[in-house]
Design an enzyme around this catalytic site. Structure first.
Site, short mmCIF file in Angstrom:
data_model
loop_
_atom_site.label_atom_id
_atom_site.label_comp_id
_atom_site.label_asym_id
_atom_site.label_seq_id
_atom_site.Cartn_x
_atom_site.Cartn_y
_atom_site.Cartn_z
N HIS A 1 91.74 31.95 21.89
CA HIS A 1 90.83 31.64 23.00
C HIS A 1 90.48 30.16 23.06
O HIS A 1 89.70 29.73 23.89
CB HIS A 1 89.55 32.47 22.84
CG HIS A 1 88.68 32.50 24.04
ND1 HIS A 1 87.44 31.89 24.10
CD2 HIS A 1 88.86 33.08 25.25
CE1 HIS A 1 86.89 32.09 25.28
NE2 HIS A 1 87.73 32.81 26.01
N LYS B 1 79.61 26.58 27.80
CA LYS B 1 79.06 27.09 26.55
C LYS B 1 78.37 25.94 25.84
O LYS B 1 79.01 25.10 25.21
CB LYS B 1 80.17 27.66 25.65
CG LYS B 1 80.94 28.84 26.28
CD LYS B 1 82.35 28.44 26.55
CE LYS B 1 83.24 29.62 26.90
NZ LYS B 1 83.10 30.11 28.26
N ASP C 1 98.99 12.10 21.09
CA ASP C 1 99.30 10.91 20.29
C ASP C 1 98.39 10.74 19.07
O ASP C 1 98.15 9.62 18.60
CB ASP C 1 99.21 9.65 21.16
CG ASP C 1 100.27 9.63 22.25
OD1 ASP C 1 101.22 10.41 22.15
OD2 ASP C 1 100.12 8.85 23.20
N HIS D 1 80.95 28.99 33.37
CA HIS D 1 81.82 29.21 32.22
C HIS D 1 81.46 28.28 31.06
O HIS D 1 82.13 28.28 30.02
CB HIS D 1 83.28 28.98 32.64
CG HIS D 1 84.28 29.63 31.75
ND1 HIS D 1 85.29 28.94 31.12
CD2 HIS D 1 84.44 30.93 31.38
CE1 HIS D 1 86.02 29.75 30.41
NE2 HIS D 1 85.53 30.97 30.54
N ASP E 1 66.59 20.62 19.82
CA ASP E 1 65.70 19.47 19.63
C ASP E 1 66.29 18.16 20.12
O ASP E 1 65.82 17.07 19.72
CB ASP E 1 65.32 19.34 18.14
CG ASP E 1 64.41 20.46 17.67
OD1 ASP E 1 63.78 21.11 18.54
OD2 ASP E 1 64.32 20.70 16.45
N LYS F 1 90.52 26.21 23.83
CA LYS F 1 90.93 25.40 24.98
C LYS F 1 90.97 23.94 24.51
O LYS F 1 89.96 23.24 24.58
CB LYS F 1 89.94 25.55 26.14
CG LYS F 1 89.68 27.02 26.57
CD LYS F 1 88.43 27.54 25.98
CE LYS F 1 87.89 28.79 26.63
NZ LYS F 1 88.75 29.78 27.11
#
Length: 482
Positions: free
Chosen positions: A400, A224, A407, A222, A229, A402
């Site tokens: 979508h 991404k 604080d 999952h 470079d 996450k």
């Protein structure tokens, strides 16, 4: 007489199915007890078919695959992490990170997640903005581009992405792509044919040639990640596909959160990619080298760690980070997650925080992506709303992102949802950032999202139909395996 024998046959099937279900699910001593009972429910309710579902979704990652993942070299990053642990923490200004040191030690100990404090970070929340910048950076690549995505769809954006990588491969840039076969809808050999012919390398994550015999639909890559470079890294929630540009009517506008990072944190992303590549590709192993791990002096002001987790480890590092963030918050907690299916420890921590005076706000989508998952999300949202916690549904499109912010000082952005799947089943990667500036920017983004959101009160959930509440309750029973 026929009815008598039919009843006997049904009883035999029931007994055999029950015995097989017990033998199948309880033989794994290390499976979580809630997952055991959830799978028992599936196997008993759906005789025969339940075992097919279990074969596809319930089997844990093979010991061979776990061995491959666990025995990869950390490629020089481990030496830096060891030094930081010995020095307690190598900080240029330790007084800035008094409370954060608990996080830093935790991730150093469990994940060898190096700490770096001079990174440049840009927050990207719109798909058009994210892919425009990503394509600009890819076009400027000189040596290598390493890509790892759960989903790379064979659609307009997916083909534009592969076309660009193919052009860079023809220029002599080293291209490597890892994708999740389940998330991308198959092996997609046709999509990558031109890239391979140009010298690029593409692999389905941990998927051998005889994929049916080793199919593990329940353990997804999952993550991404894009590393260019060794200087620029991308990490967050966006995958590659038209829906992430708002081109699908089903979802409408796609609201996500991604980070563009320049600095030493990119080296940690690179190390994560190297380990995943070496576990997947048996013949073209990557090794530590300065061309992949260059030194940086960006002058940036963001401190951060890159933390990964997956079924190859029992540490559940990102989950521990989430739980630590919630439990140590003094003033505020803001959470965005498309799939909100926490375990009891997270639920208790959120309730305790709210009752202790911490301002807790949670945002979920207003429309389903996966039906059972969405109904379970609604169930947990209703429980928290009854606890007096502010729960919002994002109405502008599909949420979508996450993210967690506490604080106005500690932030998490990555691929891991606030659900049991991300805690223990999927391979995930998150950035944990220790920066008041980034935290305030994330809070401002949340406030802007509130303008397109609806507060879900206890009265809102009480007014729902009995059938909808039943679907929420039933989906909640399946949460350990969703």
């Amino acid at each position: 007489m026929a009815e008598h024998w039919l009843m006997i046959l049904i009883e035999i099937i029931f007994v055999v199915n029950s015995f097989a279900a017990i033998l199948t699910v309880f033989r794994d001593r290390y499976r979580d007890i809630t997952s055991i009972w959830a799978w028992m429910l599936v196997l008993l309710l759906f005789p025969g078919i339940g075992f097919l579902i279990y074969f596809l979704f319930g089997r844990k990652l093979s010991g061979h695959h776990i061995f491959n993942m666990q025995t990869q070299e950390v490629l020089g990053i481990d030496k830096i992490a060891d030094n930081q642990q010995k020095e307690v923490i190598a900080l240029s200004d330790p007084e800035r990170y008094v409370e954060e040191q608990a996080f830093i030690r935790l991730f150093l100990q469990n994940e060898q997640a190096i700490f770096s404090n001079q990174n440049e970070v840009n927050i990207l929340t719109d798909g058009h903005e994210k892919f425009e910048q990503l394509f600009i950076d890819i076009k400027a690549a000189k040596h290598h581009i390493n890509v790892e995505y759960y989903t790379i769809y064979d659609d307009k954006l997916g083909n534009e992405f592969v076309d660009l990588l193919t052009e860079k491969a023809k220029e002599g840039v080293r291209i490597r792509v890892i994708y999740d076969s389940w998330g991308s809808g198959g092996k997609n050999n046709k999509l990558y044919q031109r890239l391979r012919e140009a010298g690029g390398h593409v692999e389905a994550f941990l998927m051998p040639k005889w994929q049916v015999m080793s199919l593990h639909v329940n353990n997804h890559d999952h993550r991404k990640l894009v590393i260019i470079d060794g200087d620029i890294g991308y990490i967050g929630g966006f995958n590659i596909g038209d829906q992430y540009l708002g081109r699908l009517d089903k979802f409408g506008y796609w609201r996500d959160t991604h980070l563009r990072v320049v600095g030493d944190a990119v080296l940690a992303m690179q190390s994560r990619f190297f380990m995943d590549w070496n576990a997947t590709n048996k013949y073209q192993k990557l090794k530590f080298g300065e061309e992949y791990f260059p030194s940086h002096d960006t002058g940036g002001d963001v401190a951060m760690q890159i933390v990964s987790s997956g079924p190859d480890s029992d540490m559940n590092q990102i989950y521990q980070g989430y739980l630590r963030m919630i439990s140590m918050a003094h003033e505020s907690i803001t959470i965005q997650s498309p799939y909100f299916i926490p375990n009891q420890a997270i639920m208790d921590s959120l309730a305790i925080a709210a009752k202790s005076g911490v301002h807790v706000r949670i945002m979920i989508p207003s429309k389903p992506d996966h039906m059972f998952v969405y109904r379970a999300t609604e169930y947990y949202a209703s429980v928290l709303a009854n606890e007096g916690i502010e729960v919002y549904a994002y109405n502008k499109g599909f949420l979508h992102a996450k993210t967690i912010v506490i604080d106005n000082r500690i932030v998490s952005v990555g691929s891991a949802n606030m659900d049991i799947r991300s805690f223990s089943l999927n391979f995930e990667v998150n950035a944990f950032l220790y920066s008041e500036r980034v935290a305030l920017e994330m809070e401002a983004i949340f406030e802007e999202d509130l303008l397109d959101s609806q507060l879900l009160t206890s009265e809102y959930f009480a007014a729902q139909s009995s059938w909808k509440r039943f679907k929420q309750f039933f989906s909640r029973l399946l949460t350990p395996i969703l």
